[in-house]
Design an enzyme around this catalytic site. Sequence first.
Site, PDB file in Angstrom:
ATOM      1  N   ARG A   1       0.836  -1.209   0.000  1.00  0.00           N
ATOM      2  CA  ARG A   1       0.000   0.000   0.000  1.00  0.00           C
ATOM      3  C   ARG A   1       0.869   1.256   0.000  1.00  0.00           C
ATOM      4  NH1 ARG A   1      -4.444   0.768   4.617  1.00  0.00           N
ATOM      5  NH2 ARG A   1      -2.569   1.129   5.874  1.00  0.00           N
TER       6      ARG A   1
ATOM      7  N   HIS B   1       5.990  25.146  -4.755  1.00  0.00           N
ATOM      8  CA  HIS B   1       5.043  24.056  -4.982  1.00  0.00           C
ATOM      9  C   HIS B   1       5.610  22.976  -5.900  1.00  0.00           C
ATOM     10  CE1 HIS B   1       2.334  26.718  -3.003  1.00  0.00           C
ATOM     11  NE2 HIS B   1       1.288  25.932  -3.205  1.00  0.00           N
TER      12      HIS B   1
ATOM     13  N   ARG C   1      11.244  26.210  -0.311  1.00  0.00           N
ATOM     14  CA  ARG C   1       9.797  26.066  -0.450  1.00  0.00           C
ATOM     15  C   ARG C   1       9.282  26.596  -1.783  1.00  0.00           C
ATOM     16  NH1 ARG C   1       4.804  27.704  -0.056  1.00  0.00           N
ATOM     17  NH2 ARG C   1       3.330  26.630   1.304  1.00  0.00           N
TER      18      ARG C   1
ATOM     19  N   LEU D   1      -9.886   4.778   2.607  1.00  0.00           N
ATOM     20  CA  LEU D   1      -8.590   4.102   2.655  1.00  0.00           C
ATOM     21  C   LEU D   1      -8.864   2.596   2.605  1.00  0.00           C
ATOM     22  CD1 LEU D   1      -5.502   4.598   3.070  1.00  0.00           C
ATOM     23  CD2 LEU D   1      -5.892   3.822   5.398  1.00  0.00           C
TER      24      LEU D   1
ATOM     25  N   LYS E   1      -2.722   7.006   1.344  1.00  0.00           N
ATOM     26  CA  LYS E   1      -2.456   7.249   2.769  1.00  0.00           C
ATOM     27  C   LYS E   1      -1.525   8.459   2.869  1.00  0.00           C
ATOM     28  CE  LYS E   1      -2.016   4.533   7.012  1.00  0.00           C
ATOM     29  NZ  LYS E   1      -3.179   5.073   7.704  1.00  0.00           N
TER      30      LYS E   1
HETATM   31  N1  PDD Z   1      -5.280   4.692  10.471  1.00  0.00           N
HETATM   32  N2  PDD Z   1      -9.248   4.752   7.286  1.00  0.00           N
HETATM   33  C1  PDD Z   1      -8.452   5.771   7.679  1.00  0.00           C
HETATM   34  C2  PDD Z   1      -8.816   7.162   7.289  1.00  0.00           C
HETATM   35  C3  PDD Z   1      -7.303   5.494   8.448  1.00  0.00           C
HETATM   36  O1  PDD Z   1      -6.489   6.494   8.838  1.00  0.00           O
HETATM   37  C4  PDD Z   1      -7.017   4.147   8.822  1.00  0.00           C
HETATM   38  C5  PDD Z   1      -5.809   3.769   9.615  1.00  0.00           C
HETATM   39  C6  PDD Z   1      -7.879   3.129   8.385  1.00  0.00           C
HETATM   40  C7  PDD Z   1      -7.625   1.697   8.698  1.00  0.00           C
HETATM   41  O2  PDD Z   1      -6.540   1.190   7.951  1.00  0.00           O
HETATM   42  P1  PDD Z   1      -5.636  -0.004   8.454  1.00  0.00           P
HETATM   43  O3  PDD Z   1      -6.535  -1.129   8.778  1.00  0.00           O
HETATM   44  O4  PDD Z   1      -4.758  -0.284   7.302  1.00  0.00           O
HETATM   45  O5  PDD Z   1      -4.892   0.509   9.663  1.00  0.00           O
HETATM   46  C8  PDD Z   1      -8.980   3.478   7.606  1.00  0.00           C
HETATM   47  C9  PDD Z   1      -4.046   4.399  11.149  1.00  0.00           C
HETATM   48  C10 PDD Z   1      -4.151   3.360  12.194  1.00  0.00           C
HETATM   49  C11 PDD Z   1      -3.424   5.695  11.624  1.00  0.00           C
HETATM   50  O6  PDD Z   1      -3.417   6.612  10.817  1.00  0.00           O
HETATM   51  O7  PDD Z   1      -2.955   5.758  12.746  1.00  0.00           O
END
Ligand code: PDD
Length: 275
Positions: A51, A101, A99, A201, A145
Amino acid sequence: MEIGFYKDQFVDINENVVPIQERGHQFGDGVYEVIRVYNGKPFLLNEHLDRLVKSAEAIYLELPYPPERIYEIISEGLEKSGLTEAEIYMQITRGIAPRAHLFPTTPSVMSMTIKNARVVDKKKRIDGVTVTLMEDERWKNCYIKSLNLLPNVIAKQKAATNGHEEAIFIRDGFITEGSSSNIFIVKNGTLITTPATNFILHGITRAAVIKLASKCNIPFEERKFDREFLNEADEAFITSTSAEILPISKIDDISLSPNRPITNLLYNEYCGLYK
Ligand code: PDD
């Protein structure tokens, strides 16, 4: 001992290492991953690194190391830390440059912390947690992410201020996910979760739960559902690397049944994956 890593070296967790012209700091220009370590072993590491690669590609970011090297750094870090129940946060940013963009030509930078895992309170696991619904104000690429978590941070804070564990987002009338978790419900024996579109996500825990449902012959559907459907759920839970599978007891003013056979079954199975 909790430790950090910045730009090719391990550092003290409290050392000041991020330069002022670092793009993660100035733009949130980067991606991250969170990996749970159980008994000294990073859980679902391949899935997290896959990921990470996808998130980086989606923002045209080149990783500073190939995934094999990242594995080595993680192992080295775990050994140095001596921690066995840990949480690894790793960030890749577009590096250090004056800095502006436009993308710099300087190399990307990886940072990482290895810290003691936060363990969810036993009471919350048993009683469940309360959540509050909130408009999803994020951009359209929530499958990345990204380090940009401002809407998530604000939502989580508003939820906490009102005594809730998590904010659950609604976009165009449909439930998407939590501010830091995915959401599942159970209705008439069927497990249901929001489809893995660009609006959520694609949680690693979510994927593990879907596999477990199949193993346990629990009927499963990925489909959109709205606030009314959530409020009428027989069971509901959130999933994330740190929370694992956490039952929802209440959605704003609506209480759910404390009887949670499918949530409990899936949680026991999930723990079996790393025990
Ligand atoms: N967060 N959705 C969002 C917006 C998230 O930030 C997360 C995870 C999940 C769950 O994803 P996973 O099962 O892969 O952890 C869903 C992590 C834990 C964090 O940002 O701390």
